[in-house]
Design a protein around this motif. Structure first.
Motif, PDB file in Angstrom:
ATOM      1  N   LEU A   1       6.815   7.422   1.571  1.00  0.00           N
ATOM      2  CA  LEU A   1       6.312   6.160   1.021  1.00  0.00           C
ATOM      3  C   LEU A   1       4.923   5.815   1.540  1.00  0.00           C
ATOM      4  CD1 LEU A   1       9.645   4.147   1.240  1.00  0.00           C
ATOM      5  CD2 LEU A   1       8.505   4.908  -0.845  1.00  0.00           C
ATOM      6  N   GLU A   2       4.646   6.192   2.788  1.00  0.00           N
ATOM      7  CA  GLU A   2       3.328   5.881   3.361  1.00  0.00           C
ATOM      8  C   GLU A   2       2.254   6.832   2.839  1.00  0.00           C
ATOM      9  OE1 GLU A   2      -0.034   5.630   6.053  1.00  0.00           O
ATOM     10  OE2 GLU A   2       1.236   7.393   5.825  1.00  0.00           O
ATOM     11  N   LEU A   3       2.537   8.125   2.876  1.00  0.00           N
ATOM     12  CA  LEU A   3       1.557   9.103   2.417  1.00  0.00           C
ATOM     13  C   LEU A   3       1.360   9.059   0.911  1.00  0.00           C
ATOM     14  CD1 LEU A   3       2.573  12.123   4.695  1.00  0.00           C
ATOM     15  CD2 LEU A   3       0.599  10.607   4.951  1.00  0.00           C
ATOM     16  N   GLY A   4       2.372   8.593   0.196  1.00  0.00           N
ATOM     17  CA  GLY A   4       2.251   8.442  -1.253  1.00  0.00           C
ATOM     18  C   GLY A   4       1.460   7.204  -1.647  1.00  0.00           C
ATOM     19  N   GLY A   5       1.132   6.354  -0.664  1.00  0.00           N
ATOM     20  CA  GLY A   5       0.334   5.169  -0.934  1.00  0.00           C
ATOM     21  C   GLY A   5       1.116   3.976  -1.430  1.00  0.00           C
ATOM     22  N   PHE A   6       2.450   4.017  -1.299  1.00  0.00           N
ATOM     23  CA  PHE A   6       3.270   2.919  -1.804  1.00  0.00           C
ATOM     24  C   PHE A   6       3.389   1.768  -0.812  1.00  0.00           C
ATOM     25  CE2 PHE A   6       4.829   6.810  -3.856  1.00  0.00           C
ATOM     26  CZ  PHE A   6       4.627   6.471  -5.180  1.00  0.00           C
ATOM     27  N   HIS A   7       3.415   2.090   0.477  1.00  0.00           N
ATOM     28  CA  HIS A   7       3.549   1.068   1.520  1.00  0.00           C
ATOM     29  C   HIS A   7       2.807   1.530   2.767  1.00  0.00           C
ATOM     30  CE1 HIS A   7       6.376  -1.768  -0.269  1.00  0.00           C
ATOM     31  NE2 HIS A   7       7.016  -0.734  -0.774  1.00  0.00           N
ATOM     32  N   ALA A   8       2.453   0.559   3.614  1.00  0.00           N
ATOM     33  CA  ALA A   8       1.855   0.870   4.905  1.00  0.00           C
ATOM     34  C   ALA A   8       2.945   0.859   5.978  1.00  0.00           C
ATOM     35  CB  ALA A   8       0.754  -0.132   5.238  1.00  0.00           C
ATOM     36  N   VAL A   9       2.607   1.341   7.159  1.00  0.00           N
ATOM     37  CA  VAL A   9       3.600   1.543   8.214  1.00  0.00           C
ATOM     38  C   VAL A   9       4.269   0.238   8.646  1.00  0.00           C
ATOM     39  CG1 VAL A   9       3.934   2.334  10.598  1.00  0.00           C
ATOM     40  CG2 VAL A   9       2.478   3.638   9.048  1.00  0.00           C
ATOM     41  N   THR A  10       3.524  -0.855   8.680  1.00  0.00           N
ATOM     42  CA  THR A  10       4.106  -2.125   9.141  1.00  0.00           C
ATOM     43  C   THR A  10       5.275  -2.557   8.258  1.00  0.00           C
ATOM     44  OG1 THR A  10       1.951  -2.824   9.987  1.00  0.00           O
ATOM     45  CG2 THR A  10       3.625  -4.532   9.713  1.00  0.00           C
ATOM     46  N   GLY A  11       5.068  -2.567   6.950  1.00  0.00           N
ATOM     47  CA  GLY A  11       6.139  -2.977   6.037  1.00  0.00           C
ATOM     48  C   GLY A  11       7.330  -2.044   6.091  1.00  0.00           C
ATOM     49  N   LEU A  12       7.078  -0.753   6.298  1.00  0.00           N
ATOM     50  CA  LEU A  12       8.166   0.216   6.412  1.00  0.00           C
ATOM     51  C   LEU A  12       8.917   0.027   7.723  1.00  0.00           C
ATOM     52  CD1 LEU A  12       6.192   3.298   5.073  1.00  0.00           C
ATOM     53  CD2 LEU A  12       8.133   2.209   3.922  1.00  0.00           C
ATOM     54  N   SER A  13       8.191  -0.298   8.782  1.00  0.00           N
ATOM     55  CA  SER A  13       8.824  -0.502  10.095  1.00  0.00           C
ATOM     56  C   SER A  13       9.809  -1.662  10.063  1.00  0.00           C
ATOM     57  CB  SER A  13       7.754  -0.761  11.161  1.00  0.00           C
ATOM     58  OG  SER A  13       6.883   0.345  11.287  1.00  0.00           O
ATOM     59  N   MET A  14       9.458  -2.702   9.326  1.00  0.00           N
ATOM     60  CA  MET A  14      10.357  -3.853   9.234  1.00  0.00           C
ATOM     61  C   MET A  14      11.681  -3.464   8.579  1.00  0.00           C
ATOM     62  SD  MET A  14       7.665  -6.831   8.168  1.00  0.00           S
ATOM     63  CE  MET A  14       6.148  -7.073   9.078  1.00  0.00           C
ATOM     64  N   ALA A  15      11.606  -2.596   7.563  1.00  0.00           N
ATOM     65  CA  ALA A  15      12.831  -2.139   6.903  1.00  0.00           C
ATOM     66  C   ALA A  15      13.676  -1.278   7.837  1.00  0.00           C
ATOM     67  CB  ALA A  15      12.470  -1.354   5.634  1.00  0.00           C
ATOM     68  N   VAL A  16      13.009  -0.457   8.655  1.00  0.00           N
ATOM     69  CA  VAL A  16      13.725   0.385   9.621  1.00  0.00           C
ATOM     70  C   VAL A  16      14.406  -0.486  10.673  1.00  0.00           C
ATOM     71  CG1 VAL A  16      13.473   2.135  11.420  1.00  0.00           C
ATOM     72  CG2 VAL A  16      12.217   2.363   9.267  1.00  0.00           C
ATOM     73  N   ASN A  17      13.702  -1.465  11.186  1.00  0.00           N
ATOM     74  CA  ASN A  17      14.290  -2.365  12.178  1.00  0.00           C
ATOM     75  C   ASN A  17      15.493  -3.101  11.608  1.00  0.00           C
ATOM     76  OD1 ASN A  17      12.420  -1.682  14.125  1.00  0.00           O
ATOM     77  ND2 ASN A  17      11.101  -3.442  13.768  1.00  0.00           N
ATOM     78  N   TYR A  18      15.405  -3.464  10.341  1.00  0.00           N
ATOM     79  CA  TYR A  18      16.526  -4.168   9.708  1.00  0.00           C
ATOM     80  C   TYR A  18      17.736  -3.244   9.623  1.00  0.00           C
ATOM     81  CZ  TYR A  18      18.975  -7.432   6.683  1.00  0.00           C
ATOM     82  OH  TYR A  18      19.905  -8.306   6.172  1.00  0.00           O
ATOM     83  N   TYR A  19      17.493  -1.964   9.354  1.00  0.00           N
ATOM     84  CA  TYR A  19      18.606  -1.002   9.298  1.00  0.00           C
ATOM     85  C   TYR A  19      19.284  -0.893  10.662  1.00  0.00           C
ATOM     86  CZ  TYR A  19      21.079   3.450   9.018  1.00  0.00           C
ATOM     87  OH  TYR A  19      22.053   4.432   9.078  1.00  0.00           O
ATOM     88  N   TYR A  20      18.487  -0.806  11.719  1.00  0.00           N
ATOM     89  CA  TYR A  20      19.028  -0.680  13.069  1.00  0.00           C
ATOM     90  C   TYR A  20      19.499  -2.013  13.642  1.00  0.00           C
ATOM     91  CZ  TYR A  20      17.513   4.164  13.668  1.00  0.00           C
ATOM     92  OH  TYR A  20      17.365   5.524  13.563  1.00  0.00           O
ATOM     93  N   LYS A  21      19.128  -3.121  12.998  1.00  0.00           N
ATOM     94  CA  LYS A  21      19.419  -4.460  13.520  1.00  0.00           C
ATOM     95  C   LYS A  21      18.854  -4.628  14.926  1.00  0.00           C
ATOM     96  CE  LYS A  21      21.803  -5.783   9.907  1.00  0.00           C
ATOM     97  NZ  LYS A  21      21.503  -4.654   9.028  1.00  0.00           N
ATOM     98  N   ASP A  22      17.673  -4.044  15.123  1.00  0.00           N
ATOM     99  CA  ASP A  22      17.031  -4.085  16.434  1.00  0.00           C
ATOM    100  C   ASP A  22      15.569  -3.695  16.261  1.00  0.00           C
ATOM    101  OD1 ASP A  22      16.731  -4.388  19.129  1.00  0.00           O
ATOM    102  OD2 ASP A  22      17.833  -2.580  19.697  1.00  0.00           O
ATOM    103  N   LEU A  23      14.774  -3.958  17.279  1.00  0.00           N
ATOM    104  CA  LEU A  23      13.361  -3.602  17.232  1.00  0.00           C
ATOM    105  C   LEU A  23      13.184  -2.177  17.739  1.00  0.00           C
ATOM    106  CD1 LEU A  23      11.753  -6.907  18.570  1.00  0.00           C
ATOM    107  CD2 LEU A  23      11.676  -6.049  16.223  1.00  0.00           C
ATOM    108  N   LEU A  24      13.337  -1.200  16.842  1.00  0.00           N
ATOM    109  CA  LEU A  24      13.048   0.184  17.202  1.00  0.00           C
ATOM    110  C   LEU A  24      11.585   0.280  17.601  1.00  0.00           C
ATOM    111  CD1 LEU A  24      14.104   3.140  17.274  1.00  0.00           C
ATOM    112  CD2 LEU A  24      13.107   3.400  14.988  1.00  0.00           C
ATOM    113  N   VAL A  25      10.725  -0.336  16.823  1.00  0.00           N
ATOM    114  CA  VAL A  25       9.324  -0.561  17.176  1.00  0.00           C
ATOM    115  C   VAL A  25       9.050  -2.043  16.926  1.00  0.00           C
ATOM    116  CG1 VAL A  25       8.572   1.784  16.611  1.00  0.00           C
ATOM    117  CG2 VAL A  25       8.506   0.001  14.853  1.00  0.00           C
ATOM    118  N   THR A  26       8.026  -2.569  17.561  1.00  0.00           N
ATOM    119  CA  THR A  26       7.718  -3.986  17.409  1.00  0.00           C
ATOM    120  C   THR A  26       6.490  -4.175  16.533  1.00  0.00           C
ATOM    121  OG1 THR A  26       8.627  -4.455  19.604  1.00  0.00           O
ATOM    122  CG2 THR A  26       7.213  -6.142  18.610  1.00  0.00           C
ATOM    123  N   PRO A  27       6.683  -4.652  15.298  1.00  0.00           N
ATOM    124  CA  PRO A  27       5.530  -4.917  14.423  1.00  0.00           C
ATOM    125  C   PRO A  27       4.838  -6.209  14.856  1.00  0.00           C
ATOM    126  CG  PRO A  27       7.550  -5.600  13.349  1.00  0.00           C
ATOM    127  CD  PRO A  27       7.955  -4.978  14.656  1.00  0.00           C
TER     128      PRO A  27
END
Length: 204
Positions: free
Chosen positions: A96-122
């Motif tokens: 999604l990032e390399l395809g130009g659809f989203h940047a890392v910050t927006g993707l990180s938020m979705a990942v954190n939501y999946y883990y229900k935790d701050l895997l990384v802190t945006p």
């Protein structure tokens, strides 16, 4: 249809997210998400002020892709929240990032939501995965300048991007661990092979 709300393209039936604060300063044409007003709203301001690239905001595609992965036949019997490996998650992010659809910050938020935790802190998020802290407002993780709300530039003329930069550094660490570094057992096997080869050469 024009609206000050984010969300889909229709108001009746209402497909917009309920919010306490208007995202757009005035009604905008809802032809696709954000359309020509992509950079003219409080969400884009938060990205800009925190030095984070903004491409289509928080990813809704990422959770859809994750659902496809964890719902696949190879994941049968596994819990949804444990089915996707970090490597699989990062592959989806890269698509999604390399395809130009989203940047890392927006993707990180979705990942954190999946883990229900701050895997990384945006730089900011909604805190929606932690109901005790979710108040429907942007939750700013920048304790130094509160970049999400303050358009205060640093002395050299740039917005404070420290939290964003640290997030990228954290992702680089995960990338190194998951894709580049040799697993410990593979290191032992490689060392044994190298030692055996050296012994053979010495004997010869």
């Amino acid at each position: 249809m024009v609206s000050t709300n984010p969300g889909q393209t229709v108001e009746i039936p209402k497909c917009s997210t309920e919010i306490r604060e208007e995202v757009f300063p005035e009604p905008v044409l809802k032809v696709g998400l954000y359309h020509e007003d992509m950079a003219n709203n409080i969400v884009a301001d938060a990205y800009r002020q925190c030095g984070a690239p903004f491409i289509a905001g928080i990813s809704a595609t990422k959770p859809q892709y994750l659902a496809s992965v964890v719902g696949g036949p190879t994941k049968k019997g596994m819990k949804f929240e444990e089915a996707a490996s970090l490597k699989e998650i990062m592959v989806l992010m890269s698509m999604l990032e390399l395809g130009g659809f989203h940047a890392v910050t927006g993707l990180s938020m979705a990942v954190n939501y999946y883990y229900k935790d701050l895997l990384v802190t945006p730089p900011f998020d909604s805190g929606a995965f932690d109901a005790s802290e979710d108040d429907d407002f942007i939750r700013c993780h920048d304790a130094k300048t509160s970049c999400c709300y303050n358009a205060t530039k640093t002395a050299v003329g740039f917005y404070n991007h420290e939290v964003y930069s640290q997030m990228i550094t954290d992702w680089e660490g995960y990338m190194q661990r998951e894709f580049i570094s040799m697993p410990a057992d593979a290191q032992v096997a490689a060392a044994s092979t190298h030692e055996a080869a050296s012994t053979h050469e010495a004997a010869a």
